[in-house]
Design a protein around this motif. Structure first.
Motif, PDB file in Angstrom:
ATOM      1  N   GLU A   1      -2.244  14.863  -5.118  1.00 23.10           N
ATOM      2  CA  GLU A   1      -2.282  13.786  -4.575  1.00 23.10           C
ATOM      3  C   GLU A   1      -3.185  12.307  -4.851  1.00 23.10           C
ATOM      4  N   TRP A   2      -2.857  11.454  -3.798  1.00 19.73           N
ATOM      5  CA  TRP A   2      -3.781  10.398  -4.656  1.00 19.73           C
ATOM      6  C   TRP A   2      -4.738  10.457  -4.774  1.00 19.73           C
TER       7      TRP A   2
ATOM      8  N   GLN B   1       1.051  -1.075   0.210  1.00 23.49           N
ATOM      9  CA  GLN B   1      -0.165  -0.263  -0.335  1.00 23.49           C
ATOM     10  C   GLN B   1       0.710   1.230  -0.031  1.00 23.49           C
ATOM     11  N   ILE B   2       0.827   2.208  -0.974  1.00 24.73           N
ATOM     12  CA  ILE B   2       1.737   3.411  -0.678  1.00 24.73           C
ATOM     13  C   ILE B   2       0.447   4.459  -0.728  1.00 24.73           C
ATOM     14  N   ALA B   3      -0.471   4.354  -0.442  1.00 21.02           N
ATOM     15  CA  ALA B   3      -1.269   5.840   0.005  1.00 21.02           C
ATOM     16  C   ALA B   3      -2.936   5.913   0.154  1.00 21.02           C
ATOM     17  N   GLU B   4      -3.506   6.196  -0.169  1.00 20.33           N
ATOM     18  CA  GLU B   4      -4.591   6.131   0.682  1.00 20.33           C
ATOM     19  C   GLU B   4      -5.681   7.873  -0.165  1.00 20.33           C
TER      20      GLU B   4
ATOM     21  N   ARG C   1     -11.490   6.939   1.430  1.00 21.21           N
ATOM     22  CA  ARG C   1     -10.047   7.162   1.974  1.00 21.21           C
ATOM     23  C   ARG C   1      -9.802   5.051   1.190  1.00 21.21           C
ATOM     24  N   ASN C   2     -10.049   4.618   0.379  1.00 20.42           N
ATOM     25  CA  ASN C   2      -9.050   3.377   0.135  1.00 20.42           C
ATOM     26  C   ASN C   2      -8.023   3.040  -0.255  1.00 20.42           C
ATOM     27  N   PRO C   3      -7.793   2.364   0.230  1.00 18.26           N
ATOM     28  CA  PRO C   3      -6.223   2.067  -0.936  1.00 18.26           C
ATOM     29  C   PRO C   3      -5.604   1.968  -1.183  1.00 18.26           C
ATOM     30  N   ILE C   4      -4.267   2.428  -1.441  1.00 15.26           N
ATOM     31  CA  ILE C   4      -4.035   2.809  -3.104  1.00 15.26           C
ATOM     32  C   ILE C   4      -2.343   1.897  -3.165  1.00 15.26           C
ATOM     33  N   TYR C   5      -2.476   0.609  -4.101  1.00 16.67           N
ATOM     34  CA  TYR C   5      -1.864  -0.147  -4.074  1.00 16.67           C
ATOM     35  C   TYR C   5      -0.832   0.309  -5.156  1.00 16.67           C
ATOM     36  N   GLU C   6       0.209  -0.388  -4.663  1.00  9.40           N
ATOM     37  CA  GLU C   6       1.424  -0.231  -6.107  1.00  9.40           C
ATOM     38  C   GLU C   6       1.492  -1.042  -7.408  1.00  9.40           C
ATOM     39  N   GLY C   7       1.404  -0.698  -8.352  1.00  5.93           N
ATOM     40  CA  GLY C   7       1.021  -1.044  -9.809  1.00  5.93           C
ATOM     41  C   GLY C   7      -0.470  -1.486  -9.259  1.00  5.93           C
ATOM     42  N   GLU C   8      -1.154  -0.211  -9.399  1.00  7.40           N
ATOM     43  CA  GLU C   8      -3.283  -0.347  -9.242  1.00  7.40           C
ATOM     44  C   GLU C   8      -3.384   1.398  -9.798  1.00  7.40           C
TER      45      GLU C   8
END
Length: 66
Positions: A46-47, A21-24, A31-38
């Motif tokens: 901001e992500w 997980q790299i960010a939210e 506030r969903n998690p954001i994963y690497e490679g997604e």
């Protein structure tokens, strides 16, 4: 006798690891998690997890023409 199963003795499987997980999502109500490679969106450093979250973060509202 040693096992000849290549998955038992072979190199480490990178798909077995948990995603990093790299960010939210920066939208307060998401506030969903954001994963690497997604696939994700970067707006103003901001992500965000979706274009609709960016629009809501900027104050957009849905409306219907009558």
């Amino acid at each position: 006798m040693p096992s000849l199963d290549r998955f038992e003795t072979g190199p480490r499987d990178p798909q077995a690891d948990e995603p990093a997980q790299i960010a939210e999502c920066a939208y307060d109500r998401c506030r969903n998690p954001i994963y690497e490679g997604e696939k994700n969106w970067d707006f103003d450093q901001e992500w965000f997890c979706s274009p609709s979250c960016i629009a809501r973060h900027m104050g957009a509202h849905k409306r219907y023409a009558q």
